[in-house]
Design a protein around this motif. Structure first.
Motif, PDB file in Angstrom:
ATOM      1  N   ASP A 181       0.825  -1.208   0.000  1.00  0.00           N
ATOM      2  CA  ASP A 181       0.000   0.000   0.000  1.00  0.00           C
ATOM      3  C   ASP A 181       0.859   1.257   0.000  1.00  0.00           C
ATOM      4  O   ASP A 181       0.440   2.290  -0.521  1.00  0.00           O
ATOM      5  CB  ASP A 181      -0.914   0.001   1.228  1.00  0.00           C
ATOM      6  N   LEU A 182       2.049   1.169   0.606  1.00  0.00           N
ATOM      7  CA  LEU A 182       2.978   2.295   0.650  1.00  0.00           C
ATOM      8  C   LEU A 182       4.385   1.775   0.394  1.00  0.00           C
ATOM      9  O   LEU A 182       4.830   0.808   1.023  1.00  0.00           O
ATOM     10  CB  LEU A 182       2.939   2.989   2.017  1.00  0.00           C
ATOM     11  N   LEU A 183       5.085   2.428  -0.529  1.00  0.00           N
ATOM     12  CA  LEU A 183       6.468   2.081  -0.841  1.00  0.00           C
ATOM     13  C   LEU A 183       7.352   3.298  -0.596  1.00  0.00           C
ATOM     14  O   LEU A 183       7.156   4.350  -1.205  1.00  0.00           O
ATOM     15  CB  LEU A 183       6.608   1.655  -2.308  1.00  0.00           C
ATOM     16  N   PHE A 184       8.306   3.159   0.317  1.00  0.00           N
ATOM     17  CA  PHE A 184       9.297   4.195   0.594  1.00  0.00           C
ATOM     18  C   PHE A 184      10.586   3.756  -0.110  1.00  0.00           C
ATOM     19  O   PHE A 184      11.269   2.839   0.368  1.00  0.00           O
ATOM     20  CB  PHE A 184       9.528   4.339   2.094  1.00  0.00           C
ATOM     21  N   LEU A 185      10.916   4.394  -1.224  1.00  0.00           N
ATOM     22  CA  LEU A 185      12.017   3.944  -2.069  1.00  0.00           C
ATOM     23  C   LEU A 185      13.157   4.953  -2.072  1.00  0.00           C
ATOM     24  O   LEU A 185      12.924   6.158  -2.121  1.00  0.00           O
ATOM     25  CB  LEU A 185      11.533   3.711  -3.501  1.00  0.00           C
ATOM     26  N   GLN A 186      14.388   4.433  -2.043  1.00  0.00           N
ATOM     27  CA  GLN A 186      15.577   5.279  -2.121  1.00  0.00           C
ATOM     28  C   GLN A 186      16.413   4.842  -3.325  1.00  0.00           C
ATOM     29  O   GLN A 186      16.299   3.722  -3.803  1.00  0.00           O
ATOM     30  CB  GLN A 186      16.413   5.183  -0.846  1.00  0.00           C
ATOM     31  N   GLU A 187      17.275   5.757  -3.765  1.00  0.00           N
ATOM     32  CA  GLU A 187      18.118   5.550  -4.950  1.00  0.00           C
ATOM     33  C   GLU A 187      17.267   5.172  -6.157  1.00  0.00           C
ATOM     34  O   GLU A 187      17.507   4.177  -6.847  1.00  0.00           O
ATOM     35  CB  GLU A 187      19.206   4.514  -4.682  1.00  0.00           C
ATOM     36  N   VAL A 188      16.271   6.001  -6.407  1.00  0.00           N
ATOM     37  CA  VAL A 188      15.376   5.842  -7.547  1.00  0.00           C
ATOM     38  C   VAL A 188      15.843   6.791  -8.654  1.00  0.00           C
ATOM     39  O   VAL A 188      16.036   7.984  -8.407  1.00  0.00           O
ATOM     40  CB  VAL A 188      13.920   6.175  -7.154  1.00  0.00           C
ATOM     41  N   GLN A 189      16.014   6.265  -9.847  1.00  0.00           N
ATOM     42  CA  GLN A 189      16.398   7.123 -10.969  1.00  0.00           C
ATOM     43  C   GLN A 189      15.150   7.752 -11.585  1.00  0.00           C
ATOM     44  O   GLN A 189      14.289   7.063 -12.117  1.00  0.00           O
ATOM     45  CB  GLN A 189      17.162   6.327 -12.031  1.00  0.00           C
ATOM     46  N   GLY A 190      15.083   9.071 -11.502  1.00  0.00           N
ATOM     47  CA  GLY A 190      13.997   9.781 -12.152  1.00  0.00           C
ATOM     48  C   GLY A 190      14.299  10.077 -13.606  1.00  0.00           C
ATOM     49  O   GLY A 190      13.396  10.317 -14.400  1.00  0.00           O
ATOM     50  N   ARG A 191      15.603  10.050 -13.938  1.00  0.00           N
ATOM     51  CA  ARG A 191      16.013  10.332 -15.325  1.00  0.00           C
ATOM     52  C   ARG A 191      17.264   9.530 -15.637  1.00  0.00           C
ATOM     53  O   ARG A 191      18.219   9.507 -14.864  1.00  0.00           O
ATOM     54  CB  ARG A 191      16.295  11.827 -15.489  1.00  0.00           C
ATOM     55  N   ASN A 192      17.221   8.851 -16.772  1.00  0.00           N
ATOM     56  CA  ASN A 192      18.411   8.188 -17.304  1.00  0.00           C
ATOM     57  C   ASN A 192      18.350   8.285 -18.816  1.00  0.00           C
ATOM     58  O   ASN A 192      17.637   7.520 -19.478  1.00  0.00           O
ATOM     59  CB  ASN A 192      18.486   6.731 -16.839  1.00  0.00           C
ATOM     60  N   GLN A 193      19.092   9.229 -19.357  1.00  0.00           N
ATOM     61  CA  GLN A 193      19.067   9.468 -20.797  1.00  0.00           C
ATOM     62  C   GLN A 193      19.987   8.526 -21.562  1.00  0.00           C
ATOM     63  O   GLN A 193      19.937   8.494 -22.786  1.00  0.00           O
ATOM     64  CB  GLN A 193      19.457  10.922 -21.070  1.00  0.00           C
ATOM     65  N   GLN A 194      20.795   7.763 -20.853  1.00  0.00           N
ATOM     66  CA  GLN A 194      21.697   6.820 -21.494  1.00  0.00           C
ATOM     67  C   GLN A 194      21.079   5.431 -21.628  1.00  0.00           C
ATOM     68  O   GLN A 194      21.341   4.735 -22.604  1.00  0.00           O
ATOM     69  CB  GLN A 194      23.010   6.737 -20.713  1.00  0.00           C
ATOM     70  N   ARG A 195      20.279   5.030 -20.652  1.00  0.00           N
ATOM     71  CA  ARG A 195      19.612   3.728 -20.678  1.00  0.00           C
ATOM     72  C   ARG A 195      18.139   3.952 -20.389  1.00  0.00           C
ATOM     73  O   ARG A 195      17.718   4.091 -19.241  1.00  0.00           O
ATOM     74  CB  ARG A 195      20.233   2.778 -19.654  1.00  0.00           C
ATOM     75  N   LEU A 196      17.349   4.006 -21.450  1.00  0.00           N
ATOM     76  CA  LEU A 196      15.941   4.335 -21.304  1.00  0.00           C
ATOM     77  C   LEU A 196      15.184   3.296 -20.481  1.00  0.00           C
ATOM     78  O   LEU A 196      14.145   3.596 -19.900  1.00  0.00           O
ATOM     79  CB  LEU A 196      15.297   4.486 -22.687  1.00  0.00           C
ATOM     80  N   SER A 197      15.702   2.071 -20.429  1.00  0.00           N
ATOM     81  CA  SER A 197      15.055   1.038 -19.627  1.00  0.00           C
ATOM     82  C   SER A 197      15.135   1.339 -18.140  1.00  0.00           C
ATOM     83  O   SER A 197      14.417   0.735 -17.335  1.00  0.00           O
ATOM     84  CB  SER A 197      15.686  -0.326 -19.914  1.00  0.00           C
ATOM     85  N   LEU A 198      16.003   2.263 -17.748  1.00  0.00           N
ATOM     86  CA  LEU A 198      16.141   2.653 -16.344  1.00  0.00           C
ATOM     87  C   LEU A 198      15.585   4.051 -16.079  1.00  0.00           C
ATOM     88  O   LEU A 198      15.753   4.581 -14.978  1.00  0.00           O
ATOM     89  CB  LEU A 198      17.610   2.602 -15.925  1.00  0.00           C
ATOM     90  N   ASP A 199      14.916   4.632 -17.050  1.00  0.00           N
ATOM     91  CA  ASP A 199      14.395   5.991 -16.934  1.00  0.00           C
ATOM     92  C   ASP A 199      13.081   5.992 -16.157  1.00  0.00           C
ATOM     93  O   ASP A 199      12.317   5.011 -16.190  1.00  0.00           O
ATOM     94  CB  ASP A 199      14.175   6.563 -18.335  1.00  0.00           C
ATOM     95  N   THR A 200      12.808   7.083 -15.441  1.00  0.00           N
ATOM     96  CA  THR A 200      11.549   7.308 -14.708  1.00  0.00           C
ATOM     97  C   THR A 200      11.081   6.045 -13.971  1.00  0.00           C
ATOM     98  O   THR A 200       9.985   5.549 -14.189  1.00  0.00           O
ATOM     99  CB  THR A 200      10.434   7.823 -15.634  1.00  0.00           C
ATOM    100  N   GLN A 201      11.923   5.578 -13.074  1.00  0.00           N
ATOM    101  CA  GLN A 201      11.645   4.312 -12.398  1.00  0.00           C
ATOM    102  C   GLN A 201      10.422   4.389 -11.494  1.00  0.00           C
ATOM    103  O   GLN A 201       9.679   3.409 -11.361  1.00  0.00           O
ATOM    104  CB  GLN A 201      12.881   3.890 -11.601  1.00  0.00           C
TER     105      GLN A 201
END
Length: 284
Positions: free
Chosen positions: A37-57
């Motif tokens: 119901d609630l996820l507290f996440l750290q080290e989340v990539q909001g932008r990755n222009q080099q690897r789109l599969s890791l973008d806006t996680q």
């Protein structure tokens, strides 16, 4: 009131524990099975222009889990950025990210979101503190100041994340100044069988005999489920393959804690370098 399933997780920017492969798909499947119901996440990539599969996680996970998302950008690089995120099955009424960086080599932030849990306002704060003790103390001071200023004492609150506090010196500040308790300290204990219990007590007694006494100031008094004080260390969560350091926490105020555990083994030890913490909470 229904049970609220809470997870705190440093997701290592969507990379495996060793950093050798992408783990975002495995993370999505693992979290889906928990029905959080609630996820507290750290080290989340909001932008990755080099690897789109890791973008806006945060958006990728929120869409897969049918949750609302708030993202706080902390560290900005030429082609990437990362920070903290809160994913919520409940509406996010408002959110703000506060810069609590102590020096330019470590960009840290405090993501503060207000959610609506069936008409009850709940404050959720996602944190990732620094690697140095002095900086962590100043960051906690900023956290305490923000809570004192913006969070009414009558409203429930959750603080979760990667505290990097392996010596567990910061916990008394949360207990004494904010009335917050770490979930493992007040979760119901499941007693092992008498034989296993006797063996565990004997082993602990033998271990303590050979150890120097810890000053009382460095111990953490927590409030037990029956109202009695007990000293309970937070769980070991790092490294995920063989957890040893106590880095990750969930602190709460205003909830009943029904269950708390560290998620270990497959697939968690392969997804990130941290093990996630899972708790089941209930509003009275």
């Amino acid at each position: 009131m229904s049970v609220i399933r809470v997870v705190s997780y440093n997701i290592h920017k969507g990379m495996s524990a060793t950093g050798g492969r992408e783990s975002l798909s495995d993370l999505r499947l693992g979290l889906y099975g928990l029905h959080p119901d609630l996820l507290f996440l750290q080290e989340v990539q909001g932008r990755n222009q080099q690897r789109l599969s890791l973008d806006t996680q945060h958006e990728y996970l929120a869409a897969a889990l049918n949750m609302h998302a708030a993202y706080g950008c902390n560290a900005v690089r030429p082609h990437t950025d990362h920070g903290n995120a809160l994913l919520s099955r409940y509406p996010i009424l408002e959110h703000e990210n506060q810069d609590i960086s102590d020096h330019r080599l470590e960009q840290r932030g405090l993501l503060h979101a207000l959610i609506d849990v069936q008409g009850v306002p709940v404050h959720c704060l996602v944190v990732h503190l620094g690697l140095f003790a002095g900086g962590r103390s100043r960051q906690v001071a900023a956290l305490v100041e923000r809570i004192s200023r913006l969070v009414p004492e009558s409203e429930p609150m959750l603080i979760a994340g990667d505290f990097n506090d392996w010596s567990n010196r910061l916990a008394p500040l949360f207990v004494q100044q904010l009335g917050l308790y770490e979930v493992f300290a007040i979760a119901p204990h499941h007693d092992p069988s008498p034989r296993l219990l006797r063996h565990s007590v004997k082993r602990l007694r033998n271990t303590l005999r050979g150890m120097p006494q810890t000053p009382l100031a460095t111990k953490v008094h927590e409030l037990g489920i029956n109202g009695a004080a007990r000293m309970t260390p937070p769980p070991r969560t790092f490294p995920a393959a063989f957890p040893w350091l106590r880095l990750d926490r969930i602190y709460q105020r205003g909830f009943a804690v029904r269950k708390a555990r560290v998620l270990q083994g497959v697939p968690w030890k392969q997804i990130s370098d941290h093990a996630p913490i899972y708790a089941e909470l209930e509003l009275p």
